[in-house]
Design an enzyme around this catalytic site. Structure first.
Site, PDB file in Angstrom:
ATOM      1  N   THR A 185       0.606  -1.146  -0.045  1.00 38.39           N
ATOM      2  CA  THR A 185      -0.122   0.019   0.031  1.00 38.39           C
ATOM      3  C   THR A 185       0.945   1.234  -0.044  1.00 38.39           C
ATOM      4  OG1 THR A 185      -1.827  -0.996   1.185  1.00 38.39           O
ATOM      5  CG2 THR A 185      -1.524   1.420   1.496  1.00 38.39           C
ATOM      6  N   ARG A 213     -14.831  -6.292   0.107  1.00 36.77           N
ATOM      7  CA  ARG A 213     -14.292  -6.027   1.345  1.00 36.77           C
ATOM      8  C   ARG A 213     -13.493  -4.536   1.085  1.00 36.77           C
ATOM      9  NH1 ARG A 213      -8.491  -4.531   2.695  1.00 36.77           N
ATOM     10  NH2 ARG A 213      -8.259  -5.179   4.883  1.00 36.77           N
ATOM     11  N   GLY A 236      -1.022  -1.773   6.679  1.00 41.73           N
ATOM     12  CA  GLY A 236      -0.704  -2.807   7.588  1.00 41.73           C
ATOM     13  C   GLY A 236      -2.052  -3.558   7.437  1.00 41.73           C
ATOM     14  N   LYS A 237      -2.271  -4.337   8.535  1.00 38.40           N
ATOM     15  CA  LYS A 237      -3.537  -5.095   8.479  1.00 38.40           C
ATOM     16  C   LYS A 237      -4.885  -4.249   8.725  1.00 38.40           C
ATOM     17  CE  LYS A 237      -1.262  -9.397   9.685  1.00 38.40           C
ATOM     18  NZ  LYS A 237      -0.572  -9.924  10.971  1.00 38.40           N
TER      19      LYS A 237
END
Ligand code: ASP
Length: 314
Positions: A185, A213, A236-237
């Protein structure tokens, strides 16, 4: 302290022996995009223009997980998302579910400037991009052979992959988060040191994510945020970043607790589950931080004082 700019190309558990053929293209993408940003600042562009311009460069660089190079959904498609925010006015725009827009960050900017809304998604966002004359391409343009292979591996392992990250969390049924993915990203934060700040983030999301999503990147306050104190872009997540309202928490700690940018950002990173989050942030006075609780984060920064760096690990 003058102006400051920071950018990232994704955080995760990046192996220190990352092969050079995967490391060098990302380092040159960061260096190139940083130089574009520095030139734009020196040309007198406001932070919001600089942030958009830098993220466009990163979206066009196929080694990052944004724009061309975006990772694939479980259906083998690309669904890109992005957000941009102007700290001075708190104007912001966000988009999700893009399949053909070359530069999602620019569509987010148009949503910010030309609609009464903040967030557009999927077919209506695509239609709006066409109506506004943004550059589009056939969906196949965004799909790289590396990402086809990455999706195949993720499907074989029944995993939803996060960039560079080892298996950690079950997000649904038998699927767990796993890393081996190479994309990252992208994001950029800029301050002119005179009270204007901006943040911009763009992504393809997670490998093998469910179609539909939505991650943290386009969610204002989660992956992207700016106000008069600071500008933040996280990576990140996504599910952990949304739960932690990561970007807004940095600003809130500065606003309500009087913390410095550094203390606020470190607090947020330490509070987040291990190996889940990295962020870049600048403050109105020109300070800058790039903390992460993963093993690495592709990142670069520069300040008016002449400090300039591209790095990956701690
Ligand atoms: N945060 C992004 C997402 O969850 C992924 C990343 O930062 O690499 O969609």
């Amino acid at each position: 302290m003058g102006w400051a700019i920071a950018l990232h190309g994704g955080a995760g558990d990046i192996p220190v022996d990352l092969p050079l053929d995967r490391r060098l293209p990302r380092e040159s993408g960061l260096r190139h995009s940083l130089d574009v940003g520095i030139a734009a600042i020196n040309a007198g562009l406001p932070p919001i223009d600089v942030a958009e311009r830098v993220v466009r460069e990163l979206e066009n660089w196929p080694d990052f997980n944004a724009g061309r190079g975006s990772v694939l959904t479980a259906d083998g498609t690309v669904e890109m998302e992005a957000a941009i925010m102007d700290g001075k006015t708190m104007a912001c725009g966000a988009v999700s579910g893009l399949i053909s827009v070359i530069n999602p960050i620019s569509l987010a900017r148009v949503v910010m400037q030309k609609t009464p809304h903040i967030y557009l998604g999927f077919s209506a966002a695509e239609a709006f991009a066409r109506e506004q004359g943004l550059e589009v391409a056939d969906p196949s343009h965004f799909i790289t052979p590396e990402n086809v292979e990455r999706l195949k591996q993720a499907k074989e392992a029944k995993r939803v992959q996060v960039d560079y990250t080892e298996p950690v969390t079950a997000i649904r049924g038998e699927n767990k988060l796993l890393g081996e993915s190479d994309g990252g990203t992208v994001g950029c934060v800029v301050t002119d040191g005179l009270g204007s700040l901006a943040a911009a983030t763009s992504t393809g999301g997670l490998v093998n994510k469910m179609a539909g999503r939505i991650g943290d990147t386009p969610i204002i306050g989660a992956g992207t945020y700016a106000n008069s104190l600071c500008a933040v872009s996280a990576t990140g997540k996504g599910e952990a970043i949304i739960r932690g309202t990561v970007a807004r928490d940095v600003a809130a700690l500065m606003e309500f607790q009087g913390l410095s940018l550094e203390d606020a950002a470190n607090f947020v990173i330490q509070k987040a589950p291990k190996s889940t989050v990295g962020l870049i942030a600048v403050s109105a006075d020109g300070s800058m931080v790039m903390p992460f609780n993963t093993s690495g984060m592709f990142r670069a920064c520069a300040t008016e004082g002449g400090h300039s760096v591209v790095s990956i690990w701690a």
